[in-house]
Design an enzyme around this catalytic site. Structure first.
Site, short mmCIF file in Angstrom:
data_model
loop_
_atom_site.label_atom_id
_atom_site.label_comp_id
_atom_site.label_asym_id
_atom_site.label_seq_id
_atom_site.Cartn_x
_atom_site.Cartn_y
_atom_site.Cartn_z
N HIS A 1 -10.02 -5.36 -3.50
CA HIS A 1 -8.69 -5.55 -2.92
C HIS A 1 -8.82 -5.96 -1.47
O HIS A 1 -9.71 -5.50 -0.75
CB HIS A 1 -7.83 -4.28 -3.02
N GLU B 1 -12.38 3.13 -1.29
CA GLU B 1 -11.96 4.28 -2.12
C GLU B 1 -11.64 3.87 -3.54
O GLU B 1 -11.92 4.61 -4.48
CB GLU B 1 -10.74 4.96 -1.49
N ASN C 1 -12.88 -3.51 2.15
CA ASN C 1 -13.93 -2.51 2.28
C ASN C 1 -14.86 -2.61 1.07
O ASN C 1 -14.38 -2.79 -0.06
CB ASN C 1 -13.32 -1.11 2.36
N HIS D 1 -6.78 -5.84 2.05
CA HIS D 1 -5.66 -5.27 2.79
C HIS D 1 -5.14 -6.38 3.71
O HIS D 1 -5.93 -7.05 4.38
CB HIS D 1 -6.11 -4.13 3.69
N ASP E 1 0.85 -1.20 0.00
CA ASP E 1 0.00 0.00 0.00
C ASP E 1 0.88 1.25 0.00
O ASP E 1 1.90 1.30 0.70
CB ASP E 1 -0.92 -0.01 1.23
P1 5GP Z 1 -9.81 1.28 0.22
O1 5GP Z 1 -10.11 2.49 1.05
O2 5GP Z 1 -10.42 1.39 -1.15
O3 5GP Z 1 -10.15 0.00 0.92
O4 5GP Z 1 -8.23 1.22 0.07
C1 5GP Z 1 -7.54 1.78 -0.99
C2 5GP Z 1 -6.07 1.71 -0.64
O5 5GP Z 1 -5.32 1.92 -1.81
C3 5GP Z 1 -5.62 2.76 0.38
O6 5GP Z 1 -5.07 2.09 1.51
C4 5GP Z 1 -4.58 3.58 -0.38
O7 5GP Z 1 -3.50 3.99 0.43
C5 5GP Z 1 -4.15 2.63 -1.49
N1 5GP Z 1 -3.71 3.29 -2.71
C6 5GP Z 1 -4.32 4.32 -3.35
N2 5GP Z 1 -3.64 4.66 -4.46
C7 5GP Z 1 -2.57 3.81 -4.52
C8 5GP Z 1 -1.50 3.67 -5.44
O8 5GP Z 1 -1.38 4.39 -6.45
N3 5GP Z 1 -0.58 2.69 -5.18
C9 5GP Z 1 -0.68 1.88 -4.09
N4 5GP Z 1 0.28 0.96 -3.93
N5 5GP Z 1 -1.69 1.99 -3.20
C10 5GP Z 1 -2.62 2.95 -3.41
#
Ligand code: 5GP
Length: 121
Positions: free
Chosen positions: A107, A102, A94, A109, A33
């Site tokens: 995905h 987001e 999520n 985590h 991440d």
């Molecule tokens: P969500 O909130 O959708 O569950 O998590 C999205 C995750 O993607 C966040 O933890 C954020 O830090 C990560 N993320 C967003 N943009 C990028 C990116 O360009 N590269 C990587 N490696 N992670 C990203």
């Protein structure tokens, strides 16, 4: 909802933007991440175009579903946080707005390398 081909993880899968890769096979890609929330914070994504876990569970093939779960286990082992190698970890996904998602590509985590704390804060 329709899958957005321009989401950031779709771009990572197409190698249009870089990532710090941990593992890849025919079903999954795993990378760190960009904004780690714990000592170890990895992401595991399916290679197929699925928006979230509900979309995946509804549409993915049995082999894709197995491939994603096996991929999570393989990545945990590679990172040394699986139960047989470390002290455990949290796998979390999520889903949509109320789940705080987001990026609209499924995905998981993986948080570990330390005690990760309460499940919901
Ligand atoms: P969500 O909130 O959708 O569950 O998590 C999205 C995750 O993607 C966040 O933890 C954020 O830090 C990560 N993320 C967003 N943009 C990028 C990116 O360009 N590269 C990587 N490696 N992670 C990203």
């Amino acid at each position: 909802m329709i899958y957005d081909d321009n989401n950031i993880f779709a771009k990572i899968l197409r190698k249009e933007i870089p990532c710090k890769k941990i593992y890849e096979d025919e079903f999954v890609l795993s990378f760190y991440d960009i904004n780690p929330q714990k000592k170890i914070h990895a992401l595991v994504i399916p290679k197929g175009k699925y928006i979230d876990l509900d979309d995946f569970t509804t549409k993915a093939s049995a082999s894709e579903i197995v491939g994603l779960l096996k991929g999570i286990n393989t990545v945990a082992k590679k990172l040394g946080i699986s139960v047989d190698k470390g002290k455990g970890y949290r796998a979390l996904t999520n889903i949509n707005e109320h789940g705080g998602q987001e990026v609209p590509h499924l995905h998981f985590h993986l948080f570990g390398g330390e005690k990760v704390g309460k499940m919901v804060e």
